[in-house]
Design a protein around this motif. Structure first.
Motif, PDB file in Angstrom:
ATOM      1  N   SER A  28       0.852  -1.206   0.000  1.00 41.49           N
ATOM      2  CA  SER A  28       0.000   0.000   0.000  1.00 41.49           C
ATOM      3  C   SER A  28       0.873   1.235   0.000  1.00 41.49           C
ATOM      4  O   SER A  28       1.770   1.361   0.840  1.00 41.49           O
ATOM      5  N   THR A  29       0.594   2.156  -0.901  1.00 42.45           N
ATOM      6  CA  THR A  29       1.418   3.366  -1.014  1.00 42.45           C
ATOM      7  C   THR A  29       0.545   4.613  -0.844  1.00 42.45           C
ATOM      8  O   THR A  29      -0.682   4.535  -0.930  1.00 42.45           O
ATOM      9  N   ASP A  30       1.198   5.752  -0.652  1.00 41.29           N
ATOM     10  CA  ASP A  30       0.461   7.017  -0.518  1.00 41.29           C
ATOM     11  C   ASP A  30       0.477   7.814  -1.811  1.00 41.29           C
ATOM     12  O   ASP A  30       0.190   9.019  -1.795  1.00 41.29           O
ATOM     13  N   ASP A  31       0.878   7.184  -2.901  1.00 42.60           N
ATOM     14  CA  ASP A  31       0.914   7.895  -4.179  1.00 42.60           C
ATOM     15  C   ASP A  31       0.848   6.871  -5.300  1.00 42.60           C
ATOM     16  O   ASP A  31       1.374   5.762  -5.176  1.00 42.60           O
ATOM     17  N   PHE A  32       0.202   7.235  -6.392  1.00 42.58           N
ATOM     18  CA  PHE A  32       0.069   6.340  -7.555  1.00 42.58           C
ATOM     19  C   PHE A  32       1.333   6.393  -8.417  1.00 42.58           C
ATOM     20  O   PHE A  32       1.720   5.395  -9.009  1.00 42.58           O
ATOM     21  N   TYR A  33       1.968   7.567  -8.480  1.00 40.13           N
ATOM     22  CA  TYR A  33       3.106   7.759  -9.398  1.00 40.13           C
ATOM     23  C   TYR A  33       4.445   7.463  -8.705  1.00 40.13           C
ATOM     24  O   TYR A  33       4.889   6.309  -8.673  1.00 40.13           O
ATOM     25  N   GLU A  34       5.103   8.462  -8.156  1.00 45.76           N
ATOM     26  CA  GLU A  34       6.443   8.218  -7.581  1.00 45.76           C
ATOM     27  C   GLU A  34       6.398   7.181  -6.456  1.00 45.76           C
ATOM     28  O   GLU A  34       7.301   6.350  -6.334  1.00 45.76           O
ATOM     29  N   GLY A  35       5.335   7.217  -5.664  1.00 47.03           N
ATOM     30  CA  GLY A  35       5.201   6.280  -4.541  1.00 47.03           C
ATOM     31  C   GLY A  35       5.122   4.830  -4.991  1.00 47.03           C
ATOM     32  O   GLY A  35       5.421   3.913  -4.223  1.00 47.03           O
ATOM     33  N   GLN A  36       4.670   4.603  -6.227  1.00 43.81           N
ATOM     34  CA  GLN A  36       4.606   3.226  -6.756  1.00 43.81           C
ATOM     35  C   GLN A  36       5.740   2.983  -7.755  1.00 43.81           C
ATOM     36  O   GLN A  36       5.690   2.042  -8.545  1.00 43.81           O
ATOM     37  N   GLY A  37       6.734   3.874  -7.741  1.00 42.61           N
ATOM     38  CA  GLY A  37       7.905   3.691  -8.608  1.00 42.61           C
ATOM     39  C   GLY A  37       7.618   3.928 -10.079  1.00 42.61           C
ATOM     40  O   GLY A  37       8.296   3.384 -10.950  1.00 42.61           O
ATOM     41  N   ARG A  38       6.593   4.758 -10.378  1.00 41.03           N
ATOM     42  CA  ARG A  38       6.314   5.041 -11.789  1.00 41.03           C
ATOM     43  C   ARG A  38       7.274   6.098 -12.325  1.00 41.03           C
ATOM     44  O   ARG A  38       7.645   7.032 -11.624  1.00 41.03           O
ATOM     45  N   LEU A  39       7.605   5.928 -13.602  1.00 46.81           N
ATOM     46  CA  LEU A  39       8.506   6.873 -14.266  1.00 46.81           C
ATOM     47  C   LEU A  39       7.712   7.917 -15.051  1.00 46.81           C
ATOM     48  O   LEU A  39       8.300   8.838 -15.625  1.00 46.81           O
ATOM     49  N   ASP A  40       6.371   7.765 -15.093  1.00 46.45           N
ATOM     50  CA  ASP A  40       5.566   8.592 -16.001  1.00 46.45           C
ATOM     51  C   ASP A  40       4.728   9.656 -15.296  1.00 46.45           C
ATOM     52  O   ASP A  40       3.735  10.126 -15.827  1.00 46.45           O
ATOM     53  N   GLY A  41       5.113  10.045 -14.083  1.00 49.96           N
ATOM     54  CA  GLY A  41       4.405  11.130 -13.404  1.00 49.96           C
ATOM     55  C   GLY A  41       4.906  12.476 -13.907  1.00 49.96           C
ATOM     56  O   GLY A  41       5.706  12.553 -14.849  1.00 49.96           O
ATOM     57  N   PHE A  78       6.778  14.335 -12.177  1.00 48.93           N
ATOM     58  CA  PHE A  78       8.162  14.393 -11.695  1.00 48.93           C
ATOM     59  C   PHE A  78       8.709  12.981 -11.600  1.00 48.93           C
ATOM     60  O   PHE A  78       7.953  12.032 -11.361  1.00 48.93           O
ATOM     61  N   CYS A  79      10.012  12.856 -11.749  1.00 49.74           N
ATOM     62  CA  CYS A  79      10.661  11.574 -11.513  1.00 49.74           C
ATOM     63  C   CYS A  79      12.145  11.836 -11.317  1.00 49.74           C
ATOM     64  O   CYS A  79      12.797  12.410 -12.175  1.00 49.74           O
ATOM     65  N   GLU A  80      12.643  11.428 -10.132  1.00 42.86           N
ATOM     66  CA  GLU A  80      14.061  11.699  -9.830  1.00 42.86           C
ATOM     67  C   GLU A  80      14.835  10.411  -9.635  1.00 42.86           C
ATOM     68  O   GLU A  80      15.826  10.369  -8.920  1.00 42.86           O
ATOM     69  N   PHE A  81      14.319   9.319 -10.242  1.00 42.73           N
ATOM     70  CA  PHE A  81      15.048   8.044 -10.142  1.00 42.73           C
ATOM     71  C   PHE A  81      15.137   7.414 -11.525  1.00 42.73           C
ATOM     72  O   PHE A  81      14.456   7.855 -12.460  1.00 42.73           O
ATOM     73  N   THR A  82      15.978   6.388 -11.628  1.00 41.74           N
ATOM     74  CA  THR A  82      16.221   5.768 -12.936  1.00 41.74           C
ATOM     75  C   THR A  82      15.353   4.521 -13.125  1.00 41.74           C
ATOM     76  O   THR A  82      14.751   4.030 -12.163  1.00 41.74           O
ATOM     77  N   VAL A  83      15.337   4.026 -14.347  1.00 46.23           N
ATOM     78  CA  VAL A  83      14.618   2.786 -14.633  1.00 46.23           C
ATOM     79  C   VAL A  83      15.178   1.666 -13.753  1.00 46.23           C
ATOM     80  O   VAL A  83      14.429   0.850 -13.208  1.00 46.23           O
ATOM     81  N   LYS A  84      16.479   1.670 -13.567  1.00 50.38           N
ATOM     82  CA  LYS A  84      17.101   0.608 -12.744  1.00 50.38           C
ATOM     83  C   LYS A  84      16.636   0.719 -11.282  1.00 50.38           C
ATOM     84  O   LYS A  84      16.307  -0.289 -10.647  1.00 50.38           O
TER      85      LYS A  84
END
Ligand code: R2B
Ligand code: URA
Length: 289
Positions: free
Chosen positions: A181-194, A196-202
């Motif tokens: 369970s996360t508090d966000d659909f995008y960055e919180g679930q490791g999505r790259l398509d929000g 914002f994104c400050e992490f890599t595919v890896k």
């Protein structure tokens, strides 16, 4: 309290005869969207073999526009919105409502959608337990300046019985796995398509793979709050979510809407079968007495 106002439902203990309105409820089924819970209520109407008089239809019991609630015999169908704050408000009020109505032995379900990890989209995941971002089975909430935490235990018996409702003829599988369970659909679930994104595919793949390696089958946004609060209230509960995507394969939900709706029906179907089975067992026990 002389009067308790269930503010977000638009109901109160003096303004409504709660025992008369809700006293026979045995199953509370919730899900995120208002429309899906209306569909579920109509589906239960059909499955329970109940017929409404000509010209009548189910109507929403809530008088605010925060939540919708439909009652079909012993089944209450209610939406919880997106995320744990919305889930928590709904649960506080529904738990009090069940108490005021004098309901006993009520089973709660969350019937939802999720992103799967390493399984065919459309697979139903029944939660073994809900875990947080560190894959720990706890739900945390700051109260009066202090972080509080509670276990996110769910009923093993309910999970196994719901799984047994998936029949050999069904065109999908139902598996019992942990739910992240996360508090966000995008960055919180490791999505790259929000936005914002400050992490890599890896980074994303390492995290999701590690969730998978820790026994996580799906990712969504409410189960740990749902599990912790029902557990605190000593209510038997189950979480049944269909997976709409394999998150190890992508982020965007590109499957056509009609296919997604068809998949969503699967979780509803399993819970409906569980309810019918329980009602039948109860009826048989009554007849034997
Ligand atoms: C699943 O789907 C919603 C986000 O799209 C959220 O409520 C959840 O848990
Ligand atoms: N709901 C979520 O929270 N995540 C998904 O990936 C799909 C549905």
């Amino acid at each position: 309290m002389d009067n308790d106002i269930l503010f977000h439902f638009g109901l109160s203990t003096t303004g409504n005869d709660l025992p008369k309105m809700f006293g026979d409820v045995k199953f509370v089924c919730c899900g995120g969207s208002t429309h899906r819970m209306e569909t579920f209520a109509n589906y239960m109407l059909q499955e329970l073999g109940m017929e409404l008089p000509t010209g009548q239809s189910l109507s929403n019991i809530c008088s605010t526009d925060r939540y919708v609630m439909y009652k079909v015999g012993p089944v209450l169908s209610i939406n919880h919105g997106i995320g744990m704050p919305s889930m928590s408000i709904m649960l506080h009020e529904i738990i009090k409502l069940m108490h005021y109505a004098g309901c006993t032995d009520v089973v709660f379900f969350r019937i939802g959608t999720s992103g799967g990890l390493g399984m065919k989209p459309g697979t139903v995941v029944i939660s073994e337990e809900a875990v947080n971002y560190k894959f720990q089975p706890v739900f945390q909430l700051p109260i009066l300046g202090e972080m509080k935490s509670w276990p996110t235990t769910l009923s093993k018996e309910v999970a196994e019985e719901v799984q047994s409702c998936c029949l050999p003829g069904d065109d999908f599988d139902a598996v019992i796995k942990k739910t992240l369970s996360t508090d966000d659909f995008y960055e919180g679930q490791g999505r790259l398509d929000g936005a914002f994104c400050e992490f890599t595919v890896k980074d994303k793949m390492d995290y999701l793979q590690s969730a998978h390696d820790n026994g996580v089958g799906n990712v969504e946004m409410e189960s740990s709050c749902f599990a912790a609060m029902t557990n605190r209230a000593n209510i038997k509960a189950g979480v049944v979510c269909v997976t709409l995507i394999d998150r190890l394969e992508g982020d965007q939900l590109s499957t056509p809407a009609n296919v997604l709706h068809h998949w969503e029906e699967r979780a509803q179907q399993l819970v409906a079968r569980y309810i019918l089975k329980k009602l039948k067992q109860h009826q048989q026990q009554q007849q034997r007495k």
